[in-house]
Design a protein around this motif. Structure first.
Motif, mmCIF file in Angstrom:
data_model
loop_
_atom_site.group_PDB
_atom_site.id
_atom_site.type_symbol
_atom_site.label_atom_id
_atom_site.label_comp_id
_atom_site.label_asym_id
_atom_site.label_seq_id
_atom_site.Cartn_x
_atom_site.Cartn_y
_atom_site.Cartn_z
ATOM 1 N N SER A 123 -41.995 -18.142 -28.676
ATOM 2 C CA SER A 123 -41.199 -16.982 -29.086
ATOM 3 C C SER A 123 -41.121 -15.936 -27.973
ATOM 4 N N ALA A 124 -41.878 -16.141 -26.921
ATOM 5 C CA ALA A 124 -41.829 -15.171 -25.816
ATOM 6 C C ALA A 124 -40.496 -15.292 -25.084
ATOM 7 N N ARG A 125 -39.980 -14.134 -24.681
ATOM 8 C CA ARG A 125 -38.715 -14.103 -23.952
ATOM 9 C C ARG A 125 -38.925 -13.376 -22.634
ATOM 10 N N LEU A 126 -38.408 -13.978 -21.585
ATOM 11 C CA LEU A 126 -38.599 -13.416 -20.258
ATOM 12 C C LEU A 126 -37.241 -13.066 -19.645
ATOM 13 N N THR A 127 -37.160 -11.886 -19.052
ATOM 14 C CA THR A 127 -35.967 -11.544 -18.275
ATOM 15 C C THR A 127 -36.341 -11.510 -16.804
ATOM 16 N N VAL A 128 -35.589 -12.235 -16.002
ATOM 17 C CA VAL A 128 -35.782 -12.211 -14.556
ATOM 18 C C VAL A 128 -34.747 -11.268 -13.970
ATOM 19 N N GLU A 129 -35.222 -10.212 -13.311
ATOM 20 C CA GLU A 129 -34.329 -9.192 -12.745
ATOM 21 C C GLU A 129 -34.245 -9.369 -11.235
ATOM 22 N N GLY A 130 -33.057 -9.673 -10.743
ATOM 23 C CA GLY A 130 -32.872 -9.881 -9.309
ATOM 24 C C GLY A 130 -32.471 -8.601 -8.601
ATOM 25 N N ASN A 131 -33.067 -8.363 -7.439
ATOM 26 C CA ASN A 131 -32.757 -7.183 -6.635
ATOM 27 C C ASN A 131 -32.544 -7.588 -5.180
ATOM 28 N N THR A 132 -31.838 -6.740 -4.440
ATOM 29 C CA THR A 132 -31.609 -7.010 -3.018
ATOM 30 C C THR A 132 -31.874 -5.747 -2.212
ATOM 31 N N ASP A 133 -31.915 -5.881 -0.909
ATOM 32 C CA ASP A 133 -31.925 -4.675 -0.082
ATOM 33 C C ASP A 133 -30.486 -4.149 0.009
ATOM 34 N N ASP A 134 -30.322 -3.010 0.692
ATOM 35 C CA ASP A 134 -29.012 -2.358 0.596
ATOM 36 C C ASP A 134 -28.089 -2.720 1.748
ATOM 37 N N ARG A 135 -28.420 -3.758 2.491
ATOM 38 C CA ARG A 135 -27.523 -4.139 3.584
ATOM 39 C C ARG A 135 -26.443 -5.082 3.069
ATOM 40 N N GLY A 136 -25.228 -4.800 3.437
ATOM 41 C CA GLY A 136 -24.114 -5.630 2.983
ATOM 42 C C GLY A 136 -23.425 -5.042 1.766
#
Lengths: 199, 433
Positions: A123-136
């Motif tokens: 019943s566990a739910r996981l959210t994977v949050e993707g991040n980047t640096d600010d180049r581009g």
């Protein structure tokens, strides 16, 4: 487990190389709160007398994550194991090389631990949050962050986790942990965060 | 006709609909620095307009500031020139002595119903003749917009192309813990926050008629595309779908929006209806690359330009809105992003990354020639002015996000910054209707 990891890594690499986007859809979709949005602004510039409007007010400022949270108030919300600093489950960050979405080998124990946890707690739910640096480009970085999040989801799936338990989202370069313009800051921001529902 | 015969009564109208009546917000008001000028500048004098000081002086001041900002005109001292709209009052010898090639005179006089009659004439000093002149009858709150319109007419007469002083800019201002989507006049004045949030706002895009703005808001804990009326503030989600929705761009007729979505995995382009009341209708997938496809721009020739890393590095492609194969458009460099096609369809401006520098470049489609417009280090999010002669973009100055403009030939540059916020994500609005 070692073999499984290798398999997972290989298959992921193959998917990546093939540019394959076979990710099955429909992990509990995050719903949007359209209803709340009507309240966005006052202001009717056409009208002369009441033309002085307040401008926009705060339509979207209250950020309740009520959707993701309540939908899966499973083991994740309260399980102390997730916060035990001695447990690999307390480690929630995966860092990336510049412009890359390849999950590096060093995150193997971390992802294996989370995979095992998710399999034990259906019943566990996981959210994977993707991040980047600010180049581009901001738009491109949003897509890159999504690719990073999906790469983690794919590894978890190959380790036997149900797709329905894992959701992905990208914040691109918009929510930097470290706003400085330096390599240490950038590497800190090239990151996926694992967040359990209810946390 | 009681007015001088040489006065051309070309137009008489009330500027009402195109102008917001919102009060300026104190936040993030832009100030403008001119950091480069054209090779040749026409010297113009602007006389203070006749009429009550509180109404007349701001009009001539706005005209003068607009003309000075263009980079192609140079304002010469207009102090002491007669405050009169009459051609007979124009001191041509005095203007010649001041070095002016052209001059603007005018008046703002109260009319009936609280309205004002604004008139101006532009004169050619060497020939001692009038070049153009107009009379407007407007409401008090539209005096400033009228001044921009006069500046447009003066600019068009002297330079030979349409001015964009009457257009508006949208941009995002970020201060600690706060994001604002702001709409302002082209000179940075009348800045109004049309949306506030504690979560990021990116990628604003004007509808072709200037009535609505589509943008990406993170308020729902993920990026989603919203469409908001600039006039009423009413807003709605473009589509309700799982995954991230981002990078909206309008079709030339305003009936559809192309955007990027992770709905089907990866990030691919989708098209949805944008007709009010039927937002999101007819949703369909446009690209099938399995790579990253994003940052679309729907050109006036009907084709959709976008960036994709399908070839191994981010490059610019174009595709028919009906689907089919995409054609690669950018060839030099290893990172080309965010294409924006000029209104005449002959060229595009885009972001090129070289090493750690991001700069703007323009590519001519016929010759495939690329001209670098800016030097970076971080220039992004380009947006063409509707006349195709200027590009607004986001830049960094003194560690702060500022808006900048550059002429399409790279010569004239301006910086528009605010003292209390990071300014980013400019989108240049269309001509007012």
């Amino acid at each position: 487990m070692k073999l499984l990891w290798k398999l997972a890594a290989t298959v992921t690499a193959a998917l990546v190389l093939a540019g394959c986007s076979s990710t099955p859809e429909n992990t509990s979709p995050v719903e949007d709160r359209t209803a709340a949005t009507g309240a966005a602004t006052g202001g009717n510039p056409g009208a002369s007398t009441s033309g002085v409007s307040t401008g926009a007010t705060t339509a979207g400022t209250a950020i309740q994550g009520n959707n993701a949270g309540s939908a899966a108030a499973g083991a994740g919300a309260t399980d102390p194991a997730l916060r035990d600093p001695r447990s690999p489950l307390s480690r929630r960050e995966i860092f990336y090389d510049f412009d890359s979405f390849v999950v590096k080998d060093e995150y193997k124990p971390l992802l294996e631990a989370h995979a095992a946890y998710l399999k034990r707690n259906r019943s566990a739910r996981l959210t994977v949050e993707g991040n980047t640096d600010d180049r581009g480009s901001r738009e491109y970085n949003l897509a890159l962050g999504q690719k990073r999040a999906e790469s983690v989801k794919r590894v978890l799936a190959l380790l036997g986790v149900s797709e329905a338990q894992v959701e992905t989202v990208s914040f691109g370069e918009e929510k930097p942990r470290n706003p400085a313009a330096s390599e240490p800051a950038w590497s800190e921001n090239r990151r996926c965060d694992l967040r359990y529902a209810g946390e | 006709m009681t007015v001088s015969l040489r006065w051309s009564w070309l137009k008489r109208f009330a500027c009402t609909s195109a102008v917001l009546a919102w009060l300026p917000s104190a936040q993030a008001q832009l100030t403008i620095d001119i950091v480069g000028v054209g090779a040749q500048q026409i010297p113009v004098a602007v006389a203070s307009f006749a009429g009550p000081d509180s109404n007349a002086l701001p009009v001539s001041q706005v005209i003068e500031a607009d003309l000075a900002r263009s980079g192609l005109l140079k304002t010469v001292n207009g102090n002491g020139l007669p405050r009169s709209g009459e051609l007979s009052a124009v001191p041509f010898a005095d203007l010649k002595a001041r070095g002016a090639d052209a001059a603007v005179f005018g008046s703002v006089q109260p009319a009936t119903n609280g309205q004002f009659q604004v008139s101006f004439r532009l004169v050619d000093v060497a020939r001692a003749t009038q070049l153009t002149g107009f009379v407007f009858t407007v409401n008090a709150r539209d005096l400033r917009a009228t001044a921009h319109r006069i500046a447009d007419l003066v600019y068009e007469q002297l330079i030979g192309e349409k001015g964009v002083f009457s257009t508006r800019l949208a941009y995002v201002a970020k201060s600690p813990g706060r994001f604002q989507l702001i709409v302002a006049d082209s000179d940075g004045q009348n800045a109004i926050a049309i949306f506030n949030s504690t979560e990021p706002i990116i990628s604003p895009a004007w509808s072709p008629d200037g009535s609505r703005i589509a943008y990406v808001s993170f308020e729902g804990r993920k990026p989603s595309v919203y469409v908001q009326s600039v006039t009423t503030g009413e807003r709605a989600l473009l589509v309700r779908a799982s995954g991230n929705q981002s990078a909206p761009a309008w079709s030339p007729d305003g009936s559809r929006i192309v955007f990027a979505s992770s709905h089907a995995g990866g990030t691919q382009l989708f098209i949805a209806g944008a007709v009010p009341g039927a937002l999101g209708a007819g949703l369909r997938r446009l690209t099938q690359s399995g790579a990253i496809d994003t940052a679309p721009n729907w050109a006036t020739d009907g084709r959709i330009y976008f960036m994709s890393d399908r070839g191994g590095s981010p490059q610019i492609y174009r595709v028919s809105p009906d689907g089919g194969g995409a054609e690669r458009v950018s060839f030099e460099g290893s990172y080309n992003a965010n294409p924006r096609v000029a209104a005449d369809g002959k060229s595009m401006v885009f972001v090129r990354r070289e090493g750690s520098r991001e700069m703007l470049a323009v590519q001519d489609f016929a010759s495939r020639q690329v001209q670098v417009l800016t030097q970076g280090p971080v220039d992004e999010s380009p947006s063409f002015a509707p006349n195709g002669k200027l590009v607004a973009y986001a830049s960094i100055y003194n560690g702060r996000g500022v808006l900048a403009t550059v002429s399409a030939d790279g010569r004239v540059k301006q910086r528009l910054g605010a003292s209390n916020a990071d300014i980013r994500e400019p989108a240049w609005g269309p001509y007012p209707r």
